[in-house]
Motif scaffolding. Structure first.
Motif, PDB file in Angstrom:
ATOM      1  N   TYR A  66     -30.618 -30.513  15.165  1.00  0.00           N
ATOM      2  CA  TYR A  66     -29.575 -31.524  14.982  1.00  0.00           C
ATOM      3  C   TYR A  66     -28.903 -31.876  16.315  1.00  0.00           C
ATOM      4  O   TYR A  66     -28.612 -33.048  16.580  1.00  0.00           O
ATOM      5  N   ALA A  67     -28.651 -30.872  17.143  1.00  0.00           N
ATOM      6  CA  ALA A  67     -28.010 -31.140  18.434  1.00  0.00           C
ATOM      7  C   ALA A  67     -28.911 -31.994  19.325  1.00  0.00           C
ATOM      8  O   ALA A  67     -28.445 -32.960  19.951  1.00  0.00           O
ATOM      9  N   ARG A  68     -30.200 -31.665  19.378  1.00  0.00           N
ATOM     10  CA  ARG A  68     -31.138 -32.448  20.194  1.00  0.00           C
ATOM     11  C   ARG A  68     -31.278 -33.869  19.642  1.00  0.00           C
ATOM     12  O   ARG A  68     -31.369 -34.833  20.401  1.00  0.00           O
ATOM     13  N   ALA A  72     -25.939 -34.238   7.828  1.00  0.00           N
ATOM     14  CA  ALA A  72     -26.918 -33.219   7.428  1.00  0.00           C
ATOM     15  C   ALA A  72     -26.556 -31.869   8.044  1.00  0.00           C
ATOM     16  O   ALA A  72     -26.690 -30.821   7.405  1.00  0.00           O
ATOM     17  N   ALA A  73     -26.079 -31.901   9.304  1.00  0.00           N
ATOM     18  CA  ALA A  73     -25.648 -30.663   9.952  1.00  0.00           C
ATOM     19  C   ALA A  73     -24.432 -30.079   9.248  1.00  0.00           C
ATOM     20  O   ALA A  73     -24.317 -28.857   9.086  1.00  0.00           O
ATOM     21  N   VAL A  74     -23.522 -30.952   8.815  1.00  0.00           N
ATOM     22  CA  VAL A  74     -22.346 -30.491   8.064  1.00  0.00           C
ATOM     23  C   VAL A  74     -22.773 -29.861   6.746  1.00  0.00           C
ATOM     24  O   VAL A  74     -22.305 -28.775   6.373  1.00  0.00           O
ATOM     25  N   ASN A 124     -24.029 -26.491   7.057  1.00  0.00           N
ATOM     26  CA  ASN A 124     -23.054 -25.558   7.645  1.00  0.00           C
ATOM     27  C   ASN A 124     -23.420 -25.144   9.069  1.00  0.00           C
ATOM     28  O   ASN A 124     -23.167 -23.999   9.477  1.00  0.00           O
ATOM     29  N   VAL A 125     -24.007 -26.062   9.834  1.00  0.00           N
ATOM     30  CA  VAL A 125     -24.371 -25.742  11.214  1.00  0.00           C
ATOM     31  C   VAL A 125     -23.785 -26.745  12.201  1.00  0.00           C
ATOM     32  O   VAL A 125     -24.114 -26.702  13.380  1.00  0.00           O
ATOM     33  N   ALA A 126     -22.901 -27.654  11.739  1.00  0.00           N
ATOM     34  CA  ALA A 126     -22.374 -28.694  12.637  1.00  0.00           C
ATOM     35  C   ALA A 126     -21.598 -28.090  13.794  1.00  0.00           C
ATOM     36  O   ALA A 126     -21.572 -28.650  14.894  1.00  0.00           O
ATOM     37  N   ARG A 127     -20.973 -26.926  13.573  1.00  0.00           N
ATOM     38  CA  ARG A 127     -20.186 -26.286  14.627  1.00  0.00           C
ATOM     39  C   ARG A 127     -20.851 -25.000  15.125  1.00  0.00           C
ATOM     40  O   ARG A 127     -20.189 -24.153  15.706  1.00  0.00           O
ATOM     41  N   ARG A 128     -22.156 -24.911  14.915  1.00  0.00           N
ATOM     42  CA  ARG A 128     -22.904 -23.758  15.393  1.00  0.00           C
ATOM     43  C   ARG A 128     -23.273 -23.998  16.860  1.00  0.00           C
ATOM     44  O   ARG A 128     -23.914 -24.990  17.208  1.00  0.00           O
ATOM     45  N   PRO A 139     -23.889 -29.403  17.355  1.00  0.00           N
ATOM     46  CA  PRO A 139     -24.190 -30.730  16.810  1.00  0.00           C
ATOM     47  C   PRO A 139     -22.968 -31.637  16.720  1.00  0.00           C
ATOM     48  O   PRO A 139     -23.040 -32.821  17.062  1.00  0.00           O
ATOM     49  N   GLU A 140     -21.836 -31.103  16.262  1.00  0.00           N
ATOM     50  CA  GLU A 140     -20.642 -31.933  16.126  1.00  0.00           C
ATOM     51  C   GLU A 140     -20.193 -32.488  17.479  1.00  0.00           C
ATOM     52  O   GLU A 140     -19.756 -33.636  17.566  1.00  0.00           O
TER      53      GLU A 140
END
Length: 493
Positions: A132-134, A167-169, A172-176, A188-189
């Motif tokens: 998601y971050a990429r 999708a990241a939210v 539960n990985v948007a703030r990973r 990702p956020e």
């Protein structure tokens, strides 16, 4: 014949030795060739249906990381090389823009394939935060390259970025936290917020090199921004991540939806002021900020001023009220052409018809045809004659936004309503300039001179309306592709 019954995909990237060879070759190639090659490999991966999601993701991640240094080098070439011809400039832009667009598509293909299978998403679960971050970072790269040509920005880009963020939210990985690339931590956020702040920073009034610097400053100040799904008094911008729309100033509360997000500049304004003060005091840029190149403070300080205005809790108020109009303008570009018009000299026509959309005491907005007009850009000097008039105005393009490939909207700052053509003696050299203000002994006036003719201690001597005028230079206040705008003291008249 035996290959027909092999379970291994019939694709060059299915061979690990071939993959190693390709990844090793990319850094050794010329930047343009490397990016063209990386784009082609990404296209082939997107087109192939033979890879499992986990293997496809592994290959995209590897190609992305191997091509990144070359993409940066090619970007530097686009921004800093002596201005090439229009065709070459467009080719460089297209290579970079296509690469980021294909990288977005490649990551989206991985996600779509993984979500379509029963166990596909499970096979890449551990890599979802990085994916998601990429993906959001690639969307940001595409946004920046679209902005280098001042748009148009497709609403589908905002839809794609919002979809990846949501999708990241949901996962539960948007703030990973992840290591985006070696030495670059993010989440990702943060990559999504970076895109939102980038758009909110009014890049349509910056030159491409200033856009690059602004992006670097945004990345530096990003932790000081506040991003939330809650309605708060300090919120400045809002966006609906499920809609194909960019972020907007929060003039009134939009209809509440679970996909709404808000952000404010938080402590970023104070940090901008502090950084500006430090640069002015030391005369140096801090080594702690990665500007992506070597720049002088005089290039960076105006960008800081611009960001401070854009990030202010309250939007800047126009100095003059704008009025909607539909009026034809005759326009000539460049100091030499303007001088000829003001002097009443015959010469190449070169005049164009533009449509003024709104006017104020300080400038105007206009609709501009772009066919063949590679000179239409921020900083361009204009001579403008309103329809039905015989007077000329002098203006400078301060905002540029490409509406389509053949038309743009520009914001023009009027710098003189009473220009006069002059032919001056400048230390024994003849200089053709434009006087922007009526000369009064003891006052300061502004004069446009050719870019190479500005001299700090050499006065301008000329005759105007039968009077001998001597102007002594005080300071250069602006410059453009073919002109310098100087402030002069009127010593005799």
């Amino acid at each position: 014949m035996l290959g027909m019954f092999s379970s291994r995909p019939d694709h060059p990237l299915a061979d690990s030795r071939e993959v190693r060879r390709i990844l090793a070759e990319l850094p050794a190639q010329e930047p343009a060739a490397a990016i063209d090659s990386a784009t082609a490999w990404l296209e082939s991966l997107v087109a192939s249906e033979e890879f499992r999601p986990d293997r496809r993701l592994e290959l995209v991640l590897q190609l992305d990381e191997a091509a990144l240094p070359q993409s940066r080098r090619l970007g530097r070439e686009y921004l800093t090389a002596p201005r090439p011809g229009r065709a070459q400039e467009f080719k460089l832009w297209q290579l970079n823009r296509n690469y980021w667009g294909e990288l977005v598509t490649a990551y989206e293909t991985v996600l779509a394939q993984a979500c379509a299978g029963d166990k596909g998403i499970e096979s890449i679960k551990d890599h979802l935060p990085l994916l998601y971050a990429r993906l959001l970072h690639a969307n940001g790269g595409r946004l920046k390259w679209d902005q280098f040509r001042y748009g148009p920005i497709d609403g589908l880009l905002w839809m794609a970025a919002g979809r990846a963020y949501l999708a990241a939210v949901q996962g539960n990985v948007a703030r990973r936290g992840v290591m985006l690339y070696p030495g670059a931590e993010t989440m990702p956020e943060a990559e999504y917020l970076k895109m939102l702040v980038f758009h909110a920073s009014s890049m349509d009034s910056l030159l491409p090199i200033e856009i690059e610097i602004a992006e670097r400053l945004i990345a530096h100040f990003l932790p000081r921004f506040a991003f939330t799904d809650q309605v708060r008094p300090e919120n400045v911008y809002w966006v609906d991540a499920a809609k194909p729309l960019p972020p907007t100033r929060l003039a009134k509360l939009p209809e509440i939806a679970p996909t709404l997000r808000f952000f404010s500049t938080g402590q970023a304004i104070e940090s901008v002021v502090e950084l500006r003060s430090r640069i002015e005091q030391t005369g140096e840029l801090p080594a702690s900020i990665n500007f992506g190149g070597q720049y002088s403070p005089r290039v960076v300080l105006p960008v800081l001023d611009h960001l401070a205005i854009c990030w202010a809790p309250k939007p800047p108020v126009r100095s003059h009220t704008r009025h909607r109009v539909k009026s034809r303008l005759t326009v000539v570009s460049g100091l030499a052409a303007i001088h000829r018009r003001l002097a009443g000299q015959a010469g190449p026509n070169g005049a164009e018809a533009w449509i003024a959309e709104d006017v104020s005491m300080g400038g105007m907005g206009a609709e501009v045809p772009l066919a063949g007009n590679d000179w239409v850009r921020i900083g361009a000097l204009l001579g403008m004659q309103p329809d039905g008039g015989d007077n000329w105005l002098i203006g400078v393009i301060r905002r540029f936004s490409r509406e389509t490939e053949s038309a743009a909207a520009v914001g023009i700052k009027t710098i003189s309503k009473t220009p006069r053509a002059i032919v001056a003696d400048c230390g024994g050299l003849q200089t053709e300039g434009v006087l922007l203000d009526p000369p009064v002994a003891g006052d300061d006036v502004r004069v446009l001179v050719p870019a190479a003719d500005w001299e700090e201690k050499i006065p301008l001597l000329f005759t105007l309306d039968g009077m001998r005028v001597r102007l002594f230079p005080q300071a250069m206040v602006d410059s453009g592709p073919d002109y310098s705008l100087g402030r002069y003291r009127v010593e005799t008249i």
